[in-house]
Scaffold this motif. Structure first.
Motif, PDB file in Angstrom:
ATOM      1  N   LEU A 174      10.903 -36.945  13.206  1.00 16.29           N
ATOM      2  CA  LEU A 174       9.496 -37.370  13.098  1.00 16.29           C
ATOM      3  C   LEU A 174       9.069 -37.736  11.677  1.00 16.29           C
ATOM      4  N   TRP A 175       9.708 -37.144  10.673  1.00 15.32           N
ATOM      5  CA  TRP A 175       9.216 -37.299   9.287  1.00 15.32           C
ATOM      6  C   TRP A 175       9.749 -38.576   8.663  1.00 15.32           C
ATOM      7  N   LYS A 176       8.879 -39.447   8.184  1.00 18.40           N
ATOM      8  CA  LYS A 176       9.306 -40.738   7.641  1.00 18.40           C
ATOM      9  C   LYS A 176       8.742 -41.029   6.253  1.00 18.40           C
ATOM     10  N   TRP A 177       8.030 -40.092   5.681  1.00 17.23           N
ATOM     11  CA  TRP A 177       7.286 -40.377   4.454  1.00 17.23           C
ATOM     12  C   TRP A 177       7.041 -39.068   3.726  1.00 17.23           C
ATOM     13  N   MET A 178       6.824 -39.108   2.419  1.00 16.60           N
ATOM     14  CA  MET A 178       6.359 -37.937   1.693  1.00 16.60           C
ATOM     15  C   MET A 178       5.120 -38.308   0.876  1.00 16.60           C
ATOM     16  N   GLY A 179       4.090 -37.493   0.973  1.00 12.28           N
ATOM     17  CA  GLY A 179       2.880 -37.742   0.188  1.00 12.28           C
ATOM     18  C   GLY A 179       1.634 -37.603   1.045  1.00 12.28           C
ATOM     19  N   GLU A 180       0.572 -37.715   0.409  1.00  9.47           N
ATOM     20  CA  GLU A 180       0.293 -37.855  -0.986  1.00  9.47           C
ATOM     21  C   GLU A 180       0.566 -36.536  -1.697  1.00  9.47           C
ATOM     22  N   VAL A 181       1.400 -36.610  -2.727  1.00  4.44           N
ATOM     23  CA  VAL A 181       1.680 -35.429  -3.536  1.00  4.44           C
ATOM     24  C   VAL A 181       1.120 -35.658  -4.940  1.00  4.44           C
ATOM     25  N   ASN A 182       0.747 -34.561  -5.604  1.00  5.84           N
ATOM     26  CA  ASN A 182       0.030 -34.671  -6.884  1.00  5.84           C
ATOM     27  C   ASN A 182       0.924 -34.401  -8.081  1.00  5.84           C
ATOM     28  N   LEU A 183       1.176 -35.430  -8.863  1.00  6.06           N
ATOM     29  CA  LEU A 183       1.892 -35.255 -10.131  1.00  6.06           C
ATOM     30  C   LEU A 183       0.906 -34.779 -11.190  1.00  6.06           C
ATOM     31  N   VAL A 184      -0.188 -35.507 -11.328  1.00  2.00           N
ATOM     32  CA  VAL A 184      -1.289 -35.015 -12.151  1.00  2.00           C
ATOM     33  C   VAL A 184      -2.604 -35.537 -11.564  1.00  2.00           C
ATOM     34  N   SER A 222      -0.990 -39.876  -9.408  1.00  2.00           N
ATOM     35  CA  SER A 222      -0.750 -39.591 -10.821  1.00  2.00           C
ATOM     36  C   SER A 222      -1.803 -40.321 -11.631  1.00  2.00           C
ATOM     37  N   ASP A 223      -2.783 -39.571 -12.098  1.00  2.00           N
ATOM     38  CA  ASP A 223      -3.869 -40.175 -12.872  1.00  2.00           C
ATOM     39  C   ASP A 223      -3.290 -40.869 -14.101  1.00  2.00           C
ATOM     40  N   LEU A 224      -3.796 -42.065 -14.332  1.00  2.00           N
ATOM     41  CA  LEU A 224      -3.396 -42.797 -15.528  1.00  2.00           C
ATOM     42  C   LEU A 224      -3.961 -42.103 -16.771  1.00  2.00           C
ATOM     43  N   GLY A 225      -5.204 -41.689 -16.674  1.00  2.00           N
ATOM     44  CA  GLY A 225      -5.845 -41.030 -17.813  1.00  2.00           C
ATOM     45  C   GLY A 225      -7.312 -40.800 -17.513  1.00  2.00           C
ATOM     46  N   SER A 226      -8.107 -40.691 -18.593  1.00  2.00           N
ATOM     47  CA  SER A 226      -9.536 -40.427 -18.435  1.00  2.00           C
ATOM     48  C   SER A 226     -10.316 -41.424 -19.288  1.00  2.00           C
ATOM     49  N   ASN A 227     -11.622 -41.402 -19.156  1.00  2.00           N
ATOM     50  CA  ASN A 227     -12.435 -42.345 -19.928  1.00  2.00           C
ATOM     51  C   ASN A 227     -12.283 -42.145 -21.440  1.00  2.00           C
ATOM     52  N   ASP A 228     -11.934 -40.934 -21.840  1.00  2.00           N
ATOM     53  CA  ASP A 228     -11.722 -40.666 -23.272  1.00  2.00           C
ATOM     54  C   ASP A 228     -10.336 -41.076 -23.744  1.00  2.00           C
ATOM     55  N   ASP A 229      -9.396 -41.004 -22.851  1.00  2.00           N
ATOM     56  CA  ASP A 229      -7.998 -41.292 -23.215  1.00  2.00           C
ATOM     57  C   ASP A 229      -7.346 -41.959 -21.988  1.00  2.00           C
ATOM     58  N   GLN A 230      -7.471 -43.288 -21.951  1.00  4.87           N
ATOM     59  CA  GLN A 230      -7.217 -44.031 -20.711  1.00  4.87           C
ATOM     60  C   GLN A 230      -5.775 -43.959 -20.216  1.00  4.87           C
ATOM     61  N   THR A 231      -4.829 -43.722 -21.115  1.00  4.22           N
ATOM     62  CA  THR A 231      -3.428 -43.675 -20.691  1.00  4.22           C
ATOM     63  C   THR A 231      -2.776 -42.326 -21.028  1.00  4.22           C
ATOM     64  N   LYS A 232      -3.621 -41.293 -21.045  1.00  7.85           N
ATOM     65  CA  LYS A 232      -3.163 -39.960 -21.425  1.00  7.85           C
ATOM     66  C   LYS A 232      -1.925 -39.502 -20.637  1.00  7.85           C
ATOM     67  N   TYR A 233      -1.874 -39.840 -19.332  1.00  9.31           N
ATOM     68  CA  TYR A 233      -0.793 -39.321 -18.481  1.00  9.31           C
ATOM     69  C   TYR A 233       0.224 -40.386 -18.073  1.00  9.31           C
ATOM     70  N   LEU A 234       0.114 -41.558 -18.652  1.00  7.74           N
ATOM     71  CA  LEU A 234       1.009 -42.658 -18.252  1.00  7.74           C
ATOM     72  C   LEU A 234       2.485 -42.285 -18.416  1.00  7.74           C
ATOM     73  N   HIS A 235       2.794 -41.510 -19.464  1.00  7.48           N
ATOM     74  CA  HIS A 235       4.202 -41.175 -19.717  1.00  7.48           C
ATOM     75  C   HIS A 235       4.827 -40.398 -18.565  1.00  7.48           C
ATOM     76  N   LEU A 236       3.998 -39.678 -17.789  1.00 11.99           N
ATOM     77  CA  LEU A 236       4.565 -38.890 -16.681  1.00 11.99           C
ATOM     78  C   LEU A 236       5.084 -39.816 -15.583  1.00 11.99           C
ATOM     79  N   MET A 237       4.272 -40.803 -15.186  1.00  9.61           N
ATOM     80  CA  MET A 237       4.738 -41.733 -14.157  1.00  9.61           C
ATOM     81  C   MET A 237       5.892 -42.565 -14.694  1.00  9.61           C
TER      82      MET A 237
END
Ligand SMILES: [Zn+2]
Length: 377
Positions: A174-184, A222-237
């Motif tokens: 039955l299982w064909k997909w994984m997600g939505e899972v939270n990286l950040v 996986s959030d890209l970042g925030s209004n203060d730091d738009q690409t704060k988490y880009l390195h994770l993805m």
């Protein structure tokens, strides 16, 4: 032959009425099914008789809800049969059946995590099992559902591969997909969520290998970042894309969120394009009305994102990001379908067929369906 609004109207009325569930439903009598509810699975079957899709008369709302949480964060959910009816009445014929990646304790009295800051919201297999049981015993007749594993805690990955085995033993095939899972996910940080670290990502290897072997895509928040730091988490993805180039990865919401509403469209599109070009197995999920509300409002932005979707026509997935908590209704679902379809009407014919009519999704999952060709004038 071609499908037009008029030619399928009669059929649609019959089907629409027949599929309304009996009993305790929350479909308001004064809220009519969307025009797209005249669409049927038969229109998506390949063959010499497959009719073309007349954009002049047929709706431009999406046919695939690749991001539908059948389970709430906490509290009672809308019944499964009712969520299925919401989709039928909105012309959604294909959907991913997501659990939820952040369940609140059953005895916390919480429905939404942001109303209960301080209460831990942890991933769990509970909702995956409930979804599997519903699908196994009540497979809908008029809709194709793809069951997803939503349990993984990406910051604590050691038992994910083993738990996948357990789910497969309980509900094989039955299982064909994984997600939505939270990286950040910044919005969850008040509920004990921690971003996965670079070393956590390295430790995903066993379950990522299993996903590749089973040809299962993984949809990652996986959030890209925030209004203060738009690409704060880009390195994770970026780390995920570099480390697991062979996995089919879907970056949900294109990295956008309520915390990031001010990145200029051209910068955001450039960041996404660069990654799509570099990682051929990457796709983007354009769901969640937060995107439409913040990024698809000005003519300039609309034109920019439409051109972007036309270019990457086979890398884009549609959907609502609906969450089936007890306080939701058909009206909410239908509105989310319409809002999340904001730009679909403006796509060129090729992108319309791949995105709005679902061909990109069928190809990704190798489903035995074919999006109709768009009728030529
Ligand atoms: Zn979601």
């Amino acid at each position: 032959m071609k499908f037009t609004g008029a030619s399928v109207l009669v059929l649609g009325l019959v089907v629409g009425c027949a599929t309304l569930p009996a009993g305790d439903t929350n479909i308001a009598a004064d809220w009519d099914p969307l025009p797209a509810s005249t669409r049927t699975l038969d229109m998506f079957k390949a063959g010499p008789d497959q009719a073309c899709y007349d954009r002049e008369t047929m709706p431009a709302t999406f046919v695939v809800d690749s991001h539908n949480h059948f389970r709430p964060f906490g509290g009672k959910s809308r019944p499964y049969s009712e969520v299925v009816a919401y989709m039928e009445n909105s012309g959604v014929l294909f959907a991913n059946m997501y659990g939820i990646g952040q369940s609140l304790p059953w005895n916390s009295g919480c429905t939404y995590y942001l109303d209960c800051v301080g209460t831990p919201a942890d991933p769990s297999i509970k909702n995956d099992m409930i979804n599997a049981n519903n699908l196994a015993n009540h497979k809908p007749e008029h809709i194709e559902l793809t069951l997803s594993m939503t349990f993984p805690d990406l910051a604590n990955p050691s038992d994910i591969a083993e738990t996948m085995d357990t789910l497969n033993e309980e509900y094989p095939g039955l299982w064909k997909w994984m997600g939505e899972v939270n990286l950040v996910k910044q919005a969850l940080m008040g509920n004990d969520h921690e971003a996965a670290t670079l070393s956590d990502i390295a430790n995903w290897a066993p379950f990522m290998a299993k996903l590749r072997a089973a040809d299962m895509p993984i949809a990652i928040h996986s959030d890209l970042g925030s209004n203060d730091d738009q690409t704060k988490y880009l390195h994770l993805m970026d780390e995920v894309l570099e480390r697991y180039p062979e996995n089919k990865i879907i970056w949900v919401h294109m990295g956008l969120s309520k915390e990031l509403t001010n990145i200029p469209a051209d910068q955001h599109i450039a960041l996404m394009s660069e990654r799509l070009d570099k990682s051929p197995s990457l796709m983007l999920d354009i769901t969640w009305r937060v995107i439409a509300d913040n990024y698809f409002q000005t003519e300039k932005n609309k034109a920019a994102y439409t051109a972007f979707f036309n270019k990457y026509y086979d890398r884009i997935l549609t959907g609502t990001d609906f969450v089936a908590s007890f306080n939701k209704s058909f009206e909410v679902y239908a509105e989310e379908v319409e809002v999340n379809s904001t730009l679909l009407e403006d796509l060129d014919d090729r992108a319309f067929r791949y995105i709005t009519l679902g061909q990109a999704y069928f190809d990704l999952l190798d489903l035995p369906y074919r999006a109709p060709d768009v009728c030529r004038a």
